[in-house]
Scaffold this motif. Structure first.
Motif, PDB file in Angstrom:
ATOM      1  N   MET A   1       0.830  -1.203   0.000  1.00 46.07           N
ATOM      2  CA  MET A   1       0.000   0.000   0.000  1.00 46.07           C
ATOM      3  C   MET A   1       0.867   1.257   0.000  1.00 46.07           C
ATOM      4  O   MET A   1       0.581   2.232  -0.702  1.00 46.07           O
TER       5      MET A   1
ATOM      6  N   SER B   1      -7.168   7.682   2.660  1.00 45.18           N
ATOM      7  CA  SER B   1      -7.901   7.063   3.765  1.00 45.18           C
ATOM      8  C   SER B   1      -9.155   6.346   3.283  1.00 45.18           C
ATOM      9  O   SER B   1      -9.585   5.359   3.889  1.00 45.18           O
TER      10      SER B   1
ATOM     11  N   VAL C   1      -8.498   2.708   2.181  1.00 47.12           N
ATOM     12  CA  VAL C   1      -8.044   1.950   3.349  1.00 47.12           C
ATOM     13  C   VAL C   1      -9.229   1.611   4.246  1.00 47.12           C
ATOM     14  O   VAL C   1      -9.415   0.462   4.662  1.00 47.12           O
TER      15      VAL C   1
ATOM     16  N   ILE D   1      -4.912   0.890  10.931  1.00 43.81           N
ATOM     17  CA  ILE D   1      -5.411   1.769   9.873  1.00 43.81           C
ATOM     18  C   ILE D   1      -4.840   3.174  10.022  1.00 43.81           C
ATOM     19  O   ILE D   1      -4.455   3.809   9.032  1.00 43.81           O
TER      20      ILE D   1
ATOM     21  N   LEU E   1      -1.309   3.057   8.794  1.00 43.19           N
ATOM     22  CA  LEU E   1      -1.267   2.878   7.352  1.00 43.19           C
ATOM     23  C   LEU E   1      -1.616   4.172   6.620  1.00 43.19           C
ATOM     24  O   LEU E   1      -0.915   4.585   5.690  1.00 43.19           O
TER      25      LEU E   1
END
Length: 201
Positions: free
Chosen positions: A109, A133, A136, A166, A169
């Protein structure tokens, strides 16, 4: 894209909405998107339609037939990336190593975010906001499954939950998009994040 101009009247028009593309048209569309991603990654905002068409092995008219504006092409690249991301995470859940699949997904990612930096920047210039976002969060359930599998395999701390993963990420991907990181900085950043996720001795 510096030389991308609207298709003149003599060029073929896009397929009307709702009409399925023929097999050869689908192949051309896929080749154009793959070529555009590569050219944007290599040339940045200086990428030209001519370079994309040449790398895709199609005529410029074919590029404009599928993507009559620069914004249409850029948004299609983002859409294709999101589709591949979903395929990747499903593949990892079905056949990946539970101990490493979450880290593989996180790395992939981040690399995707780096490759689409120019695309996201150009869309922002056109007034189209793209946030990493959204895709994701759309994969939250799959990320939860990857996390659970990693925790069961003993490679991620038990006190880590999906919201933290999350958040990490999204943060790393946003930093990749908005900061000129080189590969070494990205790798070191990921190593620090992964070290924080792993169980303490």
């Amino acid at each position: 894209m510096a030389s991308y101009e609207p298709a003149p009247a003599g060029r073929p028009q896009p397929t009307p909405a709702g009409r399925p593309l023929r097999a050869d048209a689908r192949r051309n569309r896929t080749r154009i998107l793959e070529a555009a991603e590569a050219v944007f990654a290599a040339k940045g905002s200086a990428a030209s339609t001519e370079e994309i068409a040449q790398q895709a092995g199609v005529g410029i008219g074919t590029v404009f037939r599928h993507f009559p504006t620069k914004e249409a092409l850029l948004q299609a690249i983002i859409g294709a990336q999101a589709a591949r991301l979903a395929d990747d995470i499903e593949g990892l859940l079905r056949g990946g190593d539970p101990a490493t699949a979450l880290f593989t997904f996180f790395t992939g990612m981040t690399e995707r975010a780096a490759r689409t930096k120019t695309v996201i920047d150009l869309l922002a210039e056109a007034g189209i906001d793209i946030s990493v976002s959204k895709p994701v969060h759309g994969l939250r359930r799959a990320i939860e499954d990857l996390l659970t599998n990693a925790q069961d395999a003993g490679t991620v701390r038990k006190d880590v939950s999906a919201p933290e993963v999350i958040a990490l990420l999204v943060g790393v991907c946003q930093a990749t998009v908005h900061t000129a990181w080189d590969r070494d900085v990205m790798n070191r950043t990921l190593a620090i994040v992964f070290d924080g996720l792993r169980p303490r001795p």
